[in-house]
Design a protein around this motif. Sequence first.
Motif, short mmCIF file in Angstrom:
data_model
loop_
_atom_site.label_atom_id
_atom_site.label_comp_id
_atom_site.label_asym_id
_atom_site.label_seq_id
_atom_site.Cartn_x
_atom_site.Cartn_y
_atom_site.Cartn_z
N PRO A 86 0.79 -1.23 0.00
CA PRO A 86 0.00 0.00 0.00
C PRO A 86 0.83 1.28 0.00
N LEU A 87 1.98 1.28 0.68
CA LEU A 87 2.82 2.48 0.69
C LEU A 87 3.31 2.81 -0.72
N ALA A 88 3.75 1.79 -1.44
CA ALA A 88 4.24 1.99 -2.81
C ALA A 88 3.11 2.49 -3.71
N GLY A 89 1.92 1.94 -3.54
CA GLY A 89 0.79 2.38 -4.34
C GLY A 89 0.43 3.83 -4.06
N PHE A 90 0.45 4.20 -2.78
CA PHE A 90 0.12 5.57 -2.37
C PHE A 90 1.11 6.57 -2.97
N ILE A 91 2.39 6.31 -2.80
CA ILE A 91 3.41 7.24 -3.28
C ILE A 91 3.41 7.32 -4.80
N THR A 92 3.31 6.17 -5.46
CA THR A 92 3.34 6.16 -6.92
C THR A 92 2.15 6.93 -7.50
N GLY A 93 0.96 6.67 -6.96
CA GLY A 93 -0.24 7.34 -7.47
C GLY A 93 -0.18 8.84 -7.30
N TRP A 94 0.14 9.30 -6.08
CA TRP A 94 0.15 10.73 -5.83
C TRP A 94 1.32 11.43 -6.50
N THR A 95 2.43 10.73 -6.71
CA THR A 95 3.55 11.32 -7.44
C THR A 95 3.14 11.60 -8.89
N PHE A 96 2.42 10.65 -9.48
CA PHE A 96 1.95 10.85 -10.85
C PHE A 96 0.95 12.00 -10.92
N ILE A 432 17.40 15.81 -5.73
CA ILE A 432 17.28 16.22 -4.33
C ILE A 432 15.81 16.40 -3.93
N VAL A 433 15.08 17.17 -4.75
CA VAL A 433 13.68 17.43 -4.45
C VAL A 433 12.87 16.14 -4.55
N VAL A 439 10.23 11.12 0.91
CA VAL A 439 10.24 11.12 2.38
C VAL A 439 8.97 11.76 2.93
N ILE A 440 8.57 12.88 2.33
CA ILE A 440 7.36 13.58 2.80
C ILE A 440 6.12 12.72 2.60
N MET A 441 6.00 12.10 1.44
CA MET A 441 4.82 11.29 1.15
C MET A 441 4.77 10.05 2.03
N THR A 442 5.93 9.53 2.41
CA THR A 442 5.96 8.40 3.34
C THR A 442 5.39 8.83 4.69
#
Length: 481
Positions: A86-96, A432-433, A439-442
């Motif tokens: 779920p963590l990977a799904g959350f970060i990947t989705g919101w990053t996109f 860097i960003v 880190v922030i999304m985690t």
Amino acid sequence: MSEFPAALKRGLTVRHVRFMALGSAIGTGLFYGSASAIQAAGPAVLFAYMIGGAVVFLVMRALGEMAVLHPVTGSFGQYAGRYLGPLAGFITGWTFVFEMAIVALADVTAFGIYMQFWFPDTPQWIWVLAIVLLITGLNLLNVKVFGELEFWLTIVKVTAIVLMIVGGFAILVFGFSVPSSTPPGLHNLIDHGGLFPNGLTGLLLSFSVVMFAFGGIETIGITAGEAKIPSKTIPAAINTVPVRILLFYVLTLFVLMCLFPWNEVTGEVSPFVQIFDSLGVPFAAHILNAVIITAAISAINSDIFGSGRMVYGLAQQGHAPQAFTHVGRTGVPTLTVALMAGVLVIGVVLNAVIPENVFLIIASLATFATVWVWIMILMSHAGMSRERARAGTPRSSYPLPGGRVSTYLALAFMAFVIVLLAFTPDTRVALIVGLAWLVIMTGVFFTFVKGKGRQRTVLPDDDAALTGGPAGAGSSAGAVR
């Protein structure tokens, strides 16, 4: 609420998806970004586009295998949630989503600037507001309307590129005069330092620009949730993309560097401006402006579609408010489209007041996000392959050539591109960003996501339904059609 609520309507045909996939990778990266790639590598940039295109094709085939197996709107965001957690799904989705929002912000702002070329006395914000309202309205209609619009916009872009290629070859063959200090010809590829004027280093550094140029092509996976017969539509679209993309990028830049010495490409204007001027076409600036406006509208259209559908998928996983799963009478997730429209309106206002260097940092994140999404696609595919192999489940009807070997080779290349970002100041900020964003999304995930959002995503196994084979582990008993 059912496990798979508020299904979207499948209104996209093979023609729609194929041209959406083609159009998504023909935009700013080609019309403008190619200048930076040429400056970095010289004529060797042709090899960079061929190598990069081949790797992106492997990414698309990995995505295609999962899209045929699990034709859901959340696409790679849900695949990461299913096979990586779920963590990977959350970060990947919101990053996109964030990437698309930033790109869309830049596109609508550019649209306003382009329109001032013809209407200098009209305030720029009026054009920005007009295009946001128009594209939002079209995206709220049946998805077939979106597909038709993207089809015709891509036709315009492709036709313009083909005409430029034909015109360029006409200059080379018939020897028309051009405003260049060096006559056109194949000799321009080797007369100014050879094929590798900046050495292997130049070729390697160009990959960060080249790979970003292909960014957005992964949107094809998001169409799976609304494509008619995804087991046929998605493969048909993916199979035709590599040749077409390599044709437009490689052949176009080949012609360009034959017409003009690569070291005369300044980057101050689009390289395509030089082609139009060299052809002596009347009203060349107006024609180019029309083509660029078409590309901007197409990009905004795809940005709203892709990010909105991703938010819909995130809501299904418990990674966004459940209200975003609402589907209107036209079969479109209305609230997600409205969200993107609101972001664009607010974003255009902010763009007028935030410092330029801050915007550059945010835009640089889009570069990192593109490669991050591709890495997540490949890692999800690797997880899927391992799981199905352990369970003895047959592979998808559209398997990735080379299987896990291809997956790991592509992953190694993507990791190499990430490392390359650290070698120049302009791209180092993206690294860097980007790492800070992860880190922030985690932290956001562990602070705000609860209940269903902490569980692995459950996906339908459409491929099993189509072939009559057993469903993959974790799949629904009935496929969503």
